[in-house]
Design a protein around this motif. Structure first.
Motif, short mmCIF file in Angstrom:
data_model
loop_
_atom_site.label_atom_id
_atom_site.label_comp_id
_atom_site.label_asym_id
_atom_site.label_seq_id
_atom_site.Cartn_x
_atom_site.Cartn_y
_atom_site.Cartn_z
N ALA A 2 0.84 -1.19 0.00
CA ALA A 2 0.00 0.00 0.00
C ALA A 2 0.88 1.25 0.00
CB ALA A 2 -0.90 0.01 1.23
N ALA A 3 0.41 2.26 -0.66
CA ALA A 3 1.17 3.50 -0.72
C ALA A 3 1.03 4.24 0.60
CB ALA A 3 0.64 4.38 -1.84
N ASP A 6 3.51 10.39 -0.59
CA ASP A 6 2.81 11.11 -1.65
C ASP A 6 3.50 11.07 -2.99
OD1 ASP A 6 3.69 14.53 -1.80
OD2 ASP A 6 4.93 12.79 -1.37
N PHE A 7 3.87 9.90 -3.42
CA PHE A 7 4.36 9.88 -4.80
C PHE A 7 3.88 8.66 -5.52
CE2 PHE A 7 7.68 6.93 -3.75
CZ PHE A 7 7.86 7.17 -2.42
N SER A 8 3.93 8.74 -6.80
CA SER A 8 3.23 7.75 -7.59
C SER A 8 4.11 6.55 -7.84
CB SER A 8 2.75 8.39 -8.87
OG SER A 8 3.76 9.17 -9.43
N PRO A 9 3.53 5.48 -8.28
CA PRO A 9 4.11 4.16 -8.11
C PRO A 9 4.88 3.62 -9.30
CG PRO A 9 1.94 3.93 -8.89
CD PRO A 9 2.21 5.40 -8.86
N ASN A 73 5.08 21.93 -5.13
CA ASN A 73 4.71 23.17 -5.80
C ASN A 73 3.91 22.88 -7.06
OD1 ASN A 73 6.74 24.72 -4.06
ND2 ASN A 73 8.10 23.34 -5.18
N ASN A 74 3.11 23.86 -7.45
CA ASN A 74 2.40 23.78 -8.72
C ASN A 74 2.96 24.82 -9.69
OD1 ASN A 74 0.72 21.73 -7.90
ND2 ASN A 74 -0.96 23.08 -7.32
N LEU A 75 2.80 24.54 -10.98
CA LEU A 75 3.34 25.40 -12.04
C LEU A 75 2.24 25.80 -13.00
CD1 LEU A 75 6.28 22.98 -12.95
CD2 LEU A 75 6.36 24.89 -11.32
N TYR B 45 -0.89 10.76 -8.58
CA TYR B 45 -1.07 10.40 -7.18
C TYR B 45 -2.18 11.30 -6.61
CZ TYR B 45 0.08 8.67 -2.60
OH TYR B 45 0.02 8.06 -1.38
N THR B 47 -2.97 13.03 -4.12
CA THR B 47 -2.80 14.31 -3.43
C THR B 47 -2.26 15.42 -4.33
OG1 THR B 47 -0.59 13.61 -2.72
CG2 THR B 47 -2.40 13.23 -1.18
N HIS B 48 -1.91 15.10 -5.56
CA HIS B 48 -1.36 16.12 -6.45
C HIS B 48 -2.43 16.68 -7.38
CE1 HIS B 48 2.65 15.72 -5.03
NE2 HIS B 48 2.79 14.47 -5.41
N ALA B 49 -2.19 17.89 -7.84
CA ALA B 49 -3.14 18.57 -8.72
C ALA B 49 -3.25 17.85 -10.06
CB ALA B 49 -2.70 20.02 -8.94
N SER B 78 1.17 19.96 -11.22
CA SER B 78 2.09 19.73 -10.11
C SER B 78 3.46 19.42 -10.69
CB SER B 78 1.60 18.53 -9.30
OG SER B 78 2.65 18.01 -8.50
N HIS B 80 5.10 17.07 -9.72
CA HIS B 80 5.22 15.61 -9.62
C HIS B 80 4.21 14.93 -10.56
CE1 HIS B 80 7.99 16.15 -6.25
NE2 HIS B 80 7.21 17.18 -5.94
N LEU B 167 -3.16 2.58 -10.28
CA LEU B 167 -2.95 2.94 -8.86
C LEU B 167 -3.78 2.10 -7.90
CD1 LEU B 167 -3.13 6.82 -9.29
CD2 LEU B 167 -1.13 5.60 -8.45
N VAL B 174 -5.81 7.92 -0.46
CA VAL B 174 -4.47 7.33 -0.63
C VAL B 174 -4.37 5.96 0.01
CG1 VAL B 174 -3.32 9.57 -0.82
CG2 VAL B 174 -3.54 8.50 1.43
N VAL B 177 -4.52 3.16 -2.55
CA VAL B 177 -3.47 3.08 -3.57
C VAL B 177 -2.63 1.83 -3.34
CG1 VAL B 177 -1.39 4.18 -4.46
CG2 VAL B 177 -3.39 5.58 -3.91
#
Lengths: 277, 277
Positions: A2-3, A6-9, A73-75, B45, B47-49, B78, B80, B167, B174, B177
């Protein structure tokens, strides 16, 4: 599994660098970063959106627990921000969009044409046929499939001084924008002698890509490098921010994959295409 | 020269590719793109935008004049997102942010550990010490400064099937996941035998970088490549989308710059660091 973070797998790539990389320690070959750092208030062409960097989180998720520290952060940006690539679709209906450009078109031998002495501080200077021929007389014919970098000096002198210095204006009036470019006569020479169509709207239909705002050309030799200009892979993009870098190893080769004879390369058909503007 | 078109000035880099690049034509060496295309509704993921791609203009600026065609888009994301890099600052206060990572840390010999047969369709599978030792028995000790790619199969099977398949959930919970990861026992083996600290919050303080969602590992050989993972250079970034690619040329070297002896490399101190999860 399980995750729990906060990052993807799934596929995770780890760069093994506990101690200093050998690349920095050796004199040659060496890596050169040709990319400006993206930050708010960087120079943007007036018609494009301003780059926005938004802090989502920066601190301990559980106060008092340093191991819970998180930054994220977001961009928000135009595709045509900072050091970036124009895809053919930027100006040509039906042409390659960003994600359709073959990877092999994003790398090639680096050729740096230094025209700083001729430009001086003349923001209306236009690079001539003579300037290009002068380079060829000194270094030989520009190789096929090159990445051609026009070193005007504008970036190293003015990038960090803001849009008034770099673009000639900090307003949104594109008529006030001034910077060195390619003279039509130099362009015509390329068309007549190097089979080169010119300027964006002619270059891009031929799937010739254009990079803008390349950084740190003062660190680059005229020849003997392989340049990589790697954009993030934006689906349907008309362009994208890129990480541009060079491997300088004295070779002038395609994608650093071979070491062709310089004289042999000079004899290859040159199809030179240039766009400044 | 006054600007008359919508792109920014000064240093312009032109990729000369009127005819097919020689890289695609040769059998070897070859370039492999390891990057997913960025598009709306791609797996993120929770939690990300969500990634947003907004068309600013797509059409003729002057109707009836094809030469006035323009495409331009804006991006919101994001850091990420998609195939991306985590900078040490993502989890470690005061550690390298994205723009502080030395370029040499973004490339190294590619090592692909294929664990698909062991994982099968078990989304809770955790990669073991045995899995890593099995690889070393077959291919030799993992070289120093490698880029280690864990081929779980999840990307090739599920990336394009959406978040439920990839996921384990399309919700924002989460706790739902699930995906293959590295087993603590495998992690411990790396710590004990390869001087390897483990998992994000231990890796990142040691300036070991982590890449996520690497694509197209099915095209990669276990060894004999040089991998480049090049992020856009986001000032103060905690991470960034990257263009990841490999040059497969039968060499296992650092940055494609040298061709060290394989046996000699095996004798070098291995500092292996792994993070999945």
């Amino acid at each position: 599994m399980a995750a729990t973070d906060d990052f993807s797998p799934v596929v995770i790539l780890v760069l093994l660098r506990l101690h200093g990389g050998c690349l920095e320690q050796s004199e040659e070959p060496r890596l050169i970063d040709l990319t400006w750092t993206m930050e708010e208030r960087m120079n943007m062409y007036p018609t494009h959106a301003e780059y926005r960097f938004t802090i989502v989180y920066r601190g301990e998720l559980a106060p008092g627990y340093p191991e819970s520290y998180l930054e994220s952060n977001n961009l928000f940006m135009s595709e045509h921000t900072g050091t970036h690539l124009d895809a053919p679709a930027h100006f040509v209906p039906g042409a390659w969009r960003l994600d359709e450009i073959p990877l092999g078109h994003l790398t090639g031998p680096g050729v740096v044409v230094d025209v700083r002495d001729k430009i001086g501080n003349n923001s209306d200077y236009a690079i001539t046929q003579q300037d290009l021929q002068d380079w060829e007389r000194q270094y030989g014919r520009i190789p096929d499939d090159s990445i051609l970098l026009l070193r005007t000096g504008w970036g190293e002198w003015f990038w960090e001084q803001g849009p008034q210095a770099f673009l000639g204006t900090d307003t949104e009036d594109v008529n006030l924008v001034h910077f060195p470019g390619l003279h039509p006569e130099g362009a015509q020479w390329l068309v007549d002698n190097r089979n080169a169509p010119l300027v964006h709207r002619i270059l891009l239909p031929n799937n010739v890509l254009i990079l803008e705002n390349v950084a740190h050309l003062d660190k680059m030799p005229p020849t003997g490098s392989t340049v990589y200009a790697m954009p993030i892979k934006i689906g349907q993009g008309s362009g994208a921010p890129v990480r541009v870098f060079a491997i300088v190893d004295g070779r002038t080769s395609t994608a650093g994959l071979s070491t062709p004879n310089w004289a042999a390369m000079l004899s290859t058909l040159l199809i030179l295409q240039l766009a400044v503007m």
